[in-house]
Design a protein around this motif. Structure first.
Motif, PDB file in Angstrom:
ATOM      1  N   PHE A   1       0.813  -1.217   0.000  1.00 35.84           N
ATOM      2  CA  PHE A   1       0.000   0.000   0.000  1.00 35.84           C
ATOM      3  C   PHE A   1       0.846   1.267   0.000  1.00 35.84           C
ATOM      4  O   PHE A   1       0.470   2.268  -0.627  1.00 35.84           O
ATOM      5  N   HIS A   2       2.007   1.242   0.651  1.00 35.82           N
ATOM      6  CA  HIS A   2       2.883   2.428   0.627  1.00 35.82           C
ATOM      7  C   HIS A   2       3.394   2.716  -0.780  1.00 35.82           C
ATOM      8  O   HIS A   2       3.490   3.868  -1.205  1.00 35.82           O
ATOM      9  N   GLN A   3       3.746   1.662  -1.505  1.00 29.43           N
ATOM     10  CA  GLN A   3       4.303   1.842  -2.848  1.00 29.43           C
ATOM     11  C   GLN A   3       3.209   2.253  -3.838  1.00 29.43           C
ATOM     12  O   GLN A   3       3.460   3.061  -4.735  1.00 29.43           O
ATOM     13  N   ILE A   4       2.017   1.713  -3.673  1.00 30.69           N
ATOM     14  CA  ILE A   4       0.909   2.100  -4.554  1.00 30.69           C
ATOM     15  C   ILE A   4       0.631   3.594  -4.419  1.00 30.69           C
ATOM     16  O   ILE A   4       0.464   4.303  -5.415  1.00 30.69           O
ATOM     17  N   GLU A   5       0.615   4.079  -3.195  1.00 28.90           N
ATOM     18  CA  GLU A   5       0.370   5.506  -2.978  1.00 28.90           C
ATOM     19  C   GLU A   5       1.477   6.360  -3.590  1.00 28.90           C
ATOM     20  O   GLU A   5       1.214   7.386  -4.231  1.00 28.90           O
ATOM     21  N   ALA A   6       2.718   5.934  -3.440  1.00 24.75           N
ATOM     22  CA  ALA A   6       3.853   6.762  -3.859  1.00 24.75           C
ATOM     23  C   ALA A   6       4.108   6.701  -5.361  1.00 24.75           C
ATOM     24  O   ALA A   6       4.571   7.683  -5.949  1.00 24.75           O
ATOM     25  N   TRP A   7       3.841   5.572  -6.002  1.00 20.06           N
ATOM     26  CA  TRP A   7       4.313   5.351  -7.371  1.00 20.06           C
ATOM     27  C   TRP A   7       3.231   5.326  -8.444  1.00 20.06           C
ATOM     28  O   TRP A   7       3.551   5.385  -9.634  1.00 20.06           O
TER      29      TRP A   7
ATOM     30  N   PHE B   1      12.627   3.895   1.058  1.00 21.24           N
ATOM     31  CA  PHE B   1      12.571   2.850   0.043  1.00 21.24           C
ATOM     32  C   PHE B   1      11.988   3.404  -1.257  1.00 21.24           C
ATOM     33  O   PHE B   1      12.564   3.217  -2.333  1.00 21.24           O
ATOM     34  N   ASN B   2      10.869   4.087  -1.156  1.00 18.80           N
ATOM     35  CA  ASN B   2      10.190   4.590  -2.353  1.00 18.80           C
ATOM     36  C   ASN B   2      11.027   5.632  -3.082  1.00 18.80           C
ATOM     37  O   ASN B   2      11.076   5.650  -4.312  1.00 18.80           O
TER      38      ASN B   2
ATOM     39  N   GLN C   1       2.632   2.127 -14.032  1.00 20.51           N
ATOM     40  CA  GLN C   1       1.526   1.188 -13.973  1.00 20.51           C
ATOM     41  C   GLN C   1       1.968   0.054 -13.055  1.00 20.51           C
ATOM     42  O   GLN C   1       2.859  -0.731 -13.392  1.00 20.51           O
ATOM     43  N   LEU C   2       1.377  -0.016 -11.887  1.00 15.93           N
ATOM     44  CA  LEU C   2       1.776  -0.990 -10.883  1.00 15.93           C
ATOM     45  C   LEU C   2       0.892  -2.220 -10.980  1.00 15.93           C
ATOM     46  O   LEU C   2      -0.339  -2.126 -11.019  1.00 15.93           O
ATOM     47  N   ILE C   3       1.526  -3.373 -10.993  1.00 15.51           N
ATOM     48  CA  ILE C   3       0.809  -4.641 -10.990  1.00 15.51           C
ATOM     49  C   ILE C   3       1.159  -5.348  -9.686  1.00 15.51           C
ATOM     50  O   ILE C   3       2.326  -5.660  -9.429  1.00 15.51           O
ATOM     51  N   VAL C   4       0.146  -5.542  -8.848  1.00 15.03           N
ATOM     52  CA  VAL C   4       0.336  -6.283  -7.602  1.00 15.03           C
ATOM     53  C   VAL C   4      -0.550  -7.527  -7.680  1.00 15.03           C
ATOM     54  O   VAL C   4      -1.653  -7.482  -8.222  1.00 15.03           O
TER      55      VAL C   4
END
Length: 257
Positions: free
Chosen positions: A36-42, A242-243, A47-50
């Motif tokens: 969830f932290h990376q989805i918010e930041a990136w 990290f982000n 295009q994020l695939i989780v």
């Protein structure tokens, strides 16, 4: 809720944002919700695939293949989404899939980030004794002591509990996960000629920074980023550092399209 059928099993996945595709591969203590932290930041620039690996989160593993099917599942998911080439960001268990996929299909990997993971490593003789010592030191640790650094556990008890609750939705834990994956020497990963970044928390007890640095030294051109006050789950414990570090590295390796 989007699912991909995998014979008798099904794979849960989500996509967020737009831009260059970046696949996030979770560890054995996580699932799609861990990012969830990376989805918010990136998601504003990628295009994020989780997704949940089979037997984790909302995904099933009726056949009981476990990690033996992880790489094939990733191939099928990318094909399903029409993604020919992507960056991979993998933590812990996810590193096994990311490296196996990279070594087998280097033309499909734009960049590779290996965060707190050496599960992919076929340890050379000069690292075997150190690995054995780490296993002996960590064998009797609790799950929290294994996956989160001492600083985070002391300062963020509520978030530490959240980590455990996210993991509670998984069918598999690290002691019950079935299947096998091919392991690789650093030189084999180097032959894939994919830009690679290693990230490790300074307090990671499972894959200590000195071992990660030794493996990274064998991958020509690889960089290593060490995050202070973070343990085995640096992406969760120190998300801003990290982000910022991983996001900037991915931006710098954008390929013309």
């Amino acid at each position: 809720m989007p699912y991909l059928s995998l014979d008798a099993s099904r794979l849960y996945y989500e996509t967020h944002g737009s831009g260059r595709p970046v696949v996030l591969l979770h560890g054995v203590g996580g699932n799609h919700a861990s990012w969830f932290h990376q989805i918010e930041a990136w998601s504003a620039r990628f295009q994020l695939i989780v997704f949940d690996a089979r037997g984790f989160g909302n995904s099933t593993d009726v056949e009981g293949h476990g990690r033996s099917a992880f790489t094939g599942d990733l191939v099928r998911l990318l094909d399903h989404l029409g993604i020919a080439r992507a960056a991979l960001v993998a933590q812990s268990m996810g590193g096994g899939t990311a490296v196996d996929f990279t070594c087998r299909f280097p033309e499909r990997v734009e960049a590779l980030v290996l965060a707190d993971t050496l599960v992919w490593l076929d340890a050379p003789p000069d690292m075997s004794a150190a690995f054995a010592a780490v296993q002996a030191r960590t064998e009797d640790l609790s799950q929290l002591e294994r996956v989160l650094g001492a600083t985070f556990r002391a300062e963020r008890p509520a978030a530490s509990e959240l980590y455990l609750q996210i993991a509670s939705f998984n069918h598999y834990v690290f002691r019950t996960l079935t299947g096998v994956q091919t392991r690789y020497r650093p030189q084999q990963l180097a032959q894939a000629a994919v830009p690679t970044l290693f990230v490790v928390g300074e307090e990671d007890v499972l894959f200590p920074p000195e071992l990660v640095a030794q493996a990274a030294a064998g991958v020509r051109g690889a960089r290593i980023e060490r995050l202070p006050r973070a343990g085995h789950s640096a992406y969760f414990e120190s998300p801003q550092r990290f982000n910022d570090a991983v996001g900037a590295w991915l931006d710098a390796r954008a390929l013309p399209r």
